[in-house]
Every structure is written in structure tokens, then in C-alpha cells.
Write a protein that holds these residues in place. Structure first.
Motif, PDB file in Angstrom:
ATOM      1  N   PHE A 132      -5.336   7.354  -2.094  1.00 18.62           N
ATOM      2  CA  PHE A 132      -6.400   8.338  -2.208  1.00 18.62           C
ATOM      3  C   PHE A 132      -6.276   9.415  -1.132  1.00 18.62           C
ATOM      4  O   PHE A 132      -6.618  10.568  -1.356  1.00 18.62           O
ATOM      5  CB  PHE A 132      -7.760   7.660  -2.144  1.00 18.62           C
ATOM      6  CG  PHE A 132      -7.982   6.694  -3.272  1.00 18.62           C
ATOM      7  CD1 PHE A 132      -7.626   7.048  -4.564  1.00 18.62           C
ATOM      8  CD2 PHE A 132      -8.493   5.434  -3.039  1.00 18.62           C
ATOM      9  CE1 PHE A 132      -7.795   6.162  -5.612  1.00 18.62           C
ATOM     10  CE2 PHE A 132      -8.669   4.543  -4.084  1.00 18.62           C
ATOM     11  CZ  PHE A 132      -8.327   4.905  -5.380  1.00 18.62           C
ATOM     12  N   VAL A 133      -5.789   9.035   0.052  1.00 19.08           N
ATOM     13  CA  VAL A 133      -5.503  10.035   1.078  1.00 19.08           C
ATOM     14  C   VAL A 133      -4.401  10.970   0.579  1.00 19.08           C
ATOM     15  O   VAL A 133      -4.465  12.189   0.745  1.00 19.08           O
ATOM     16  CB  VAL A 133      -5.091   9.348   2.396  1.00 19.08           C
ATOM     17  CG1 VAL A 133      -4.707  10.388   3.449  1.00 19.08           C
ATOM     18  CG2 VAL A 133      -6.216   8.460   2.914  1.00 19.08           C
ATOM     19  N   ALA A 134      -3.389  10.389  -0.063  1.00 11.18           N
ATOM     20  CA  ALA A 134      -2.304  11.190  -0.625  1.00 11.18           C
ATOM     21  C   ALA A 134      -2.824  12.125  -1.704  1.00 11.18           C
ATOM     22  O   ALA A 134      -2.415  13.284  -1.793  1.00 11.18           O
ATOM     23  CB  ALA A 134      -1.214  10.275  -1.190  1.00 11.18           C
ATOM     24  N   ASP A 191     -13.174   0.442  -3.065  1.00 12.44           N
ATOM     25  CA  ASP A 191     -14.020   0.133  -1.923  1.00 12.44           C
ATOM     26  C   ASP A 191     -13.451   0.592  -0.581  1.00 12.44           C
ATOM     27  O   ASP A 191     -14.159   0.593   0.417  1.00 12.44           O
ATOM     28  CB  ASP A 191     -14.269  -1.373  -1.843  1.00 12.44           C
ATOM     29  CG  ASP A 191     -15.173  -1.860  -2.967  1.00 12.44           C
ATOM     30  OD1 ASP A 191     -15.793  -1.006  -3.614  1.00 12.44           O
ATOM     31  OD2 ASP A 191     -15.246  -3.082  -3.184  1.00 12.44           O
ATOM     32  N   ASP A 192     -12.183   0.947  -0.528  1.00  6.38           N
ATOM     33  CA  ASP A 192     -11.544   1.260   0.744  1.00  6.38           C
ATOM     34  C   ASP A 192     -10.705   2.529   0.629  1.00  6.38           C
ATOM     35  O   ASP A 192     -10.221   2.870  -0.450  1.00  6.38           O
ATOM     36  CB  ASP A 192     -10.651   0.098   1.186  1.00  6.38           C
ATOM     37  CG  ASP A 192     -11.450  -1.164   1.438  1.00  6.38           C
ATOM     38  OD1 ASP A 192     -12.030  -1.271   2.527  1.00  6.38           O
ATOM     39  OD2 ASP A 192     -11.501  -2.017   0.531  1.00  6.38           O
ATOM     40  N   TRP A 216       1.730   6.541  -7.043  1.00  8.13           N
ATOM     41  CA  TRP A 216       0.621   7.396  -7.459  1.00  8.13           C
ATOM     42  C   TRP A 216       0.975   8.870  -7.319  1.00  8.13           C
ATOM     43  O   TRP A 216       0.714   9.681  -8.212  1.00  8.13           O
ATOM     44  CB  TRP A 216      -0.620   7.055  -6.638  1.00  8.13           C
ATOM     45  CG  TRP A 216      -1.779   7.972  -6.843  1.00  8.13           C
ATOM     46  CD1 TRP A 216      -2.265   8.875  -5.959  1.00  8.13           C
ATOM     47  CD2 TRP A 216      -2.578   8.091  -8.022  1.00  8.13           C
ATOM     48  NE1 TRP A 216      -3.331   9.548  -6.510  1.00  8.13           N
ATOM     49  CE2 TRP A 216      -3.543   9.088  -7.770  1.00  8.13           C
ATOM     50  CE3 TRP A 216      -2.581   7.447  -9.258  1.00  8.13           C
ATOM     51  CZ2 TRP A 216      -4.500   9.458  -8.711  1.00  8.13           C
ATOM     52  CZ3 TRP A 216      -3.534   7.824 -10.198  1.00  8.13           C
ATOM     53  CH2 TRP A 216      -4.473   8.809  -9.914  1.00  8.13           C
ATOM     54  N   VAL A 217       1.588   9.248  -6.184  1.00 10.46           N
ATOM     55  CA  VAL A 217       1.962  10.645  -5.968  1.00 10.46           C
ATOM     56  C   VAL A 217       2.971  11.099  -7.016  1.00 10.46           C
ATOM     57  O   VAL A 217       2.855  12.186  -7.594  1.00 10.46           O
ATOM     58  CB  VAL A 217       2.525  10.836  -4.544  1.00 10.46           C
ATOM     59  CG1 VAL A 217       3.145  12.219  -4.395  1.00 10.46           C
ATOM     60  CG2 VAL A 217       1.419  10.656  -3.509  1.00 10.46           C
ATOM     61  N   GLU A 236       0.820  -1.203   0.000  1.00 14.52           N
ATOM     62  CA  GLU A 236       0.000   0.000   0.000  1.00 14.52           C
ATOM     63  C   GLU A 236       0.857   1.257   0.000  1.00 14.52           C
ATOM     64  O   GLU A 236       0.568   2.229  -0.701  1.00 14.52           O
ATOM     65  CB  GLU A 236      -0.930   0.007   1.217  1.00 14.52           C
ATOM     66  CG  GLU A 236      -1.864   1.205   1.228  1.00 14.52           C
ATOM     67  CD  GLU A 236      -2.880   1.166   2.347  1.00 14.52           C
ATOM     68  OE1 GLU A 236      -3.758   2.041   2.357  1.00 14.52           O
ATOM     69  OE2 GLU A 236      -2.792   0.267   3.202  1.00 14.52           O
ATOM     70  N   ARG A 237       1.926   1.248   0.761  1.00 13.41           N
ATOM     71  CA  ARG A 237       2.815   2.415   0.807  1.00 13.41           C
ATOM     72  C   ARG A 237       3.460   2.666  -0.554  1.00 13.41           C
ATOM     73  O   ARG A 237       3.570   3.798  -1.012  1.00 13.41           O
ATOM     74  CB  ARG A 237       3.882   2.217   1.880  1.00 13.41           C
ATOM     75  CG  ARG A 237       3.332   2.126   3.293  1.00 13.41           C
ATOM     76  CD  ARG A 237       4.466   1.934   4.305  1.00 13.41           C
ATOM     77  NE  ARG A 237       3.967   1.857   5.671  1.00 13.41           N
ATOM     78  CZ  ARG A 237       3.641   0.743   6.292  1.00 13.41           C
ATOM     79  NH1 ARG A 237       3.747  -0.427   5.641  1.00 13.41           N
ATOM     80  NH2 ARG A 237       3.206   0.748   7.537  1.00 13.41           N
TER      81      ARG A 237
END
Length: 232
Positions: A190-192, A184-185, A156-157, A149-150
Motif C-alpha cells: 500500500f505504501v508502494a 489492518d496494517d 502488486w506494483v 511482504e517485499r
């Protein structure tokens, strides 16, 4: 149909079809962008297809501007191959062909799965899109996905900041993903993304700083009287 499979010799016919689509859409919705052309990469192969298409367009309708060009710049990670380099090459091609005013939409790409799991066909952030799509029938093993995930969020960033560099010519930069993993989560990516919108949502690119081999920094005017720098 798969227009690319026909080869460059068929672009003249494909352009006629594309022009008809654009005229029809603009008749119904004046001013709306029509991305009648797209390619599933932004490498030299994909850019050559775009060049061939636009050359045929100029020949068929020299007084008509395509309202948009779209690309799907999939890659294992943003640095390999270098997304920044490929976007610059695409913009340079458009400039040389006289289409500097035509906006670009990258409406697929950034397929970075947020997990590492060897038992699931080698699932990882940098796996191929075709392999990752095969995981859509599966469900989340747990929320704690650790380094996968990290790493996905980091990719992505980087991907998005490389796109910010080419705004406003690059109008969109969208991701692709398996539904069960990415919609879904509240994954870190997405927070980034939300943090990036807050920091540089109205930013203007100012400088590209390459301070060491394998490292880079982008400096932005944040639109609020300050500056934001991102580096890795």
C-alpha cells in the motif's frame, strides 16, 4: 446463480437478463456503468466466455451498447501468466467485436498475500485465491514479514503498472485479499501504491521496451512535463 456453468448455449437467455438489468439501472441512474458480466480469469477460457456473451449481445440488441465489461484477472504473479499479454488479447477481442468504446473494470484480482509461512497451508504471495481465503480467520503473526511482504509489494506494483498501460480503457484494477493480512496494517504494497499514485497518477503510457529476455520497461508521460520509467 452461476451463469457460466450453463454453457455458451444459454448466453442468449443470459443476455436478455443482462439487458433488463442495464435498462433498469440506467432508468434510475442515467449514465452509470453496469457491469452485468464478469469472469474469474482473463485467460483464453475467460476471454472466450466474454466473446460468446458479447456475440449474443450483438444478436439480441445490436443498437445497445454494454456500458462496461468486467474481469477478475487472478494469477499467481503478474508475469506468469503475463497480465499484459492477457489484457492486450482482451482489448483485441473487444476491438474485433466492435466494442472498442466499452470500458473494462478489473474489480478483483492481485491476491498476493504479504507473508511466507509453510505451516499455514503454504501461505505465500503466489498461492491460489481459494487457499488464501481460508486464512481469513487467522491473525498476523508479527509485523516483520520479511521477504513475503517485499515480494507481495513487488507483485502488486507490477500488476498495477501493467494496468496503467491500458488506461483509460481499463478504468479500475482492484485487489482482493484476506482482511487480517491486507486491510489492518500499512503493508509495503500500500505504501508502494501511494508512491505510484504520486509519480504516475496522471500519467499516459508511451512505450513498452523489452530490452532483454524476461525483462521489460514501461515509459509514461507523467502529466507534469516529465517522464517516468518503470522496469524489472
Amino acid at each position: 446463480g452461476n451463469w457460466a456453468a450453463a454453457g455458451a448455449q444459454k448466453y442468449d437467455e443470459f443476455v436478455k437478463f443482462s439487458l433488463a438489468i442495464q435498462r433498469g439501472v440506467h432508468r434510475a441512474c442515467p449514465g452509470k456503468p453496469v457491469t452485468v458480466y464478469g469472469t474469474c480469469n482473463n485467460s483464453e477460457i475467460g476471454r472466450r466466455e466474454i466473446r460468446d456473451f458479447l456475440t449474443a449481445w450483438k444478436k439480441a440488441a445490436p443498437d445497445v451498447r454494454p456500458s462496461a465489461i468486467n474481469v477478475h484477472p487472478y494469477r499467481p504473479n503478474p508475469d506468469a501468466p503475463d497480465l499484459d499479454r492477457d489484457f492486450k488479447a482482451l482489448m483485441d477481442d473487444l476491438d474485433r467485436l466492435g466494442f472498442a468504446d466499452v470500458p473494462v473494470y478489473a474489480d478483483e484480482g492481485a491476491f498476493f498475500l504479504p507473508l511466507v509461512m509453510n505451516d499455514w497451508n503454504g501461505a505465500r504471495p503466489g498461492m491460489s485465491t481459494q487457499s488464501g481465503d481460508g486464512l481469513t480467520i487467522l491473525h498476523m503473526p508479527s509485523y516483520d514479514l520479511g521477504w513475503g511482504e517485499r515480494l507481495s509489494a513487488a507483485y502488486w506494483v507490477r500488476y498495477i503498472f501493467m494496468g496503467y498501460k491500458y488506461a483509460p480503457r481499463l478504468r479500475s484494477l482492484s485487489c482482493w485479499g484476506s482482511r487480517c493480512f491486507t486491510l489492518d496494517d500499512p503493508f509495503a504494497q500500500f505504501v508502494a501504491n501511494a508512491a505510484m499514485v504520486d509519480l504516475v497518477g496522471n500519467a499516459t503510457f508511451r512505450r513498452d521496451v523489452r530490452f532483454a529476455p524476461g525483462a521489460r520497461a514501461y515509459v509514461f508521460d507523467d502529466g507534469k512535463g516529465g517522464a517516468v520509467a518503470v522496469y524489472w
